[in-house]
Design an enzyme around this catalytic site. Sequence first.
Site, PDB file in Angstrom:
ATOM      1  N   ASP A   1      -9.792   2.669   2.166  1.00  0.00           N
ATOM      2  CA  ASP A   1      -9.750   2.163   3.688  1.00  0.00           C
ATOM      3  C   ASP A   1     -10.341   3.453   5.241  1.00  0.00           C
ATOM      4  O   ASP A   1     -11.005   2.826   6.330  1.00  0.00           O
ATOM      5  CB  ASP A   1      -8.600   1.935   4.433  1.00  0.00           C
ATOM      6  CG  ASP A   1      -7.763   0.547   3.207  1.00  0.00           C
ATOM      7  OD1 ASP A   1      -8.616   0.081   2.902  1.00  0.00           O
ATOM      8  OD2 ASP A   1      -6.066   0.577   3.700  1.00  0.00           O
TER       9      ASP A   1
ATOM     10  N   LYS B   1       0.740  -1.213   0.325  1.00  0.00           N
ATOM     11  CA  LYS B   1      -0.187   0.422  -0.288  1.00  0.00           C
ATOM     12  C   LYS B   1       0.849   1.170  -0.231  1.00  0.00           C
ATOM     13  O   LYS B   1       0.098   1.933   0.138  1.00  0.00           O
ATOM     14  CB  LYS B   1      -1.144  -0.080   1.054  1.00  0.00           C
ATOM     15  CG  LYS B   1      -1.941  -0.817   0.852  1.00  0.00           C
ATOM     16  CD  LYS B   1      -3.195  -0.506   2.097  1.00  0.00           C
ATOM     17  CE  LYS B   1      -4.063  -1.974   2.525  1.00  0.00           C
ATOM     18  NZ  LYS B   1      -5.343  -1.694   3.252  1.00  0.00           N
TER      19      LYS B   1
END
Length: 281
Positions: free
Chosen positions: A112, A76
Amino acid sequence: MVNPLRSISGQTRVVGIIGDPVAHSRSPAMHNAAFAALKLDWVYVPFPVASRDVAEAVAAVRALGLAGLNVTVPHKEAVLPHCDTLTPLARRVGAVNTIVNRDGRLLGDNTDVYGFAQTLRGARLRMRGRHAIVLGAGGAARAVLAALAESGAARITLANRTPARAQALAARFRGARIHVVRLDALDDASLLADAALLVNTTSAALAGSDLPPIAYDATPARCQFVDLLYGHSTPFLSSAQRANRQTADGAAMLLHQGARAFSLWTGRRAPLAVMRAALAA
Ligand code: ATR
């Protein structure tokens, strides 16, 4: 259940997830069920990608004309420099979990943060003016801190085994009142006495190791406990349950980050009930 014999044609749009490992990921089931439910000619594929291949994997989104990607552990942060543009949120968090291919230009976003904010909403927890405690200062903690900073929490205690790593992360969220402590300080009842939320973002349970003792009983009776892991019963949540506290695992975060990625790619509202059922199956 998605028909495994569905036809793939030259029109089929392809999205997927890169990570290492990705074989266990529930995202393909969740997204393919959503595509089927909305009769979209799209397919979602897991792509195991080693760290040394991240740049080439992102470049392949352009080369192969993929509509986008999800990015999971441990990539990420590594994909950031390979995107053409970042949303302000992804830049602030320092992590991208969703890439959108807009006519060959790759936009890096972070859904997220929304996923975690929806977890709090689902638990009917308003953090404005309140105290949150976050365990762990790795990649998974970033989105949680960003969501908490946006929630108007008065104070965030960031507890990590390696305090220096937590200090570095806290510096990224200047403006939020973040106080760093060692993970083993959470046995101090006075630290937990006004906590509205404890979030475990550590990977200790995955490694099969125990967290240091935590004064679960010292938290307010209505304190909410969240573990970002999904599909595991963690010692953190079972201890909170034994203390009669409310608990939630990472299912809601996974669902809602996926729903937002789905909408970014397809421009359609995500079929939440279908996606939730696919995750649970
Ligand atoms: P992720 O991207 O999943 O957050 P990570 O970046 O490797 O993974 O971060 C893992 C987090 O879990 C870190 O906060 C780590 O603590 P350190 O910064 O001290 O390494 C924490 N962690 C992992 N194993 C742990 C254990 N056995 N006990 C306590 N904390 C642990």
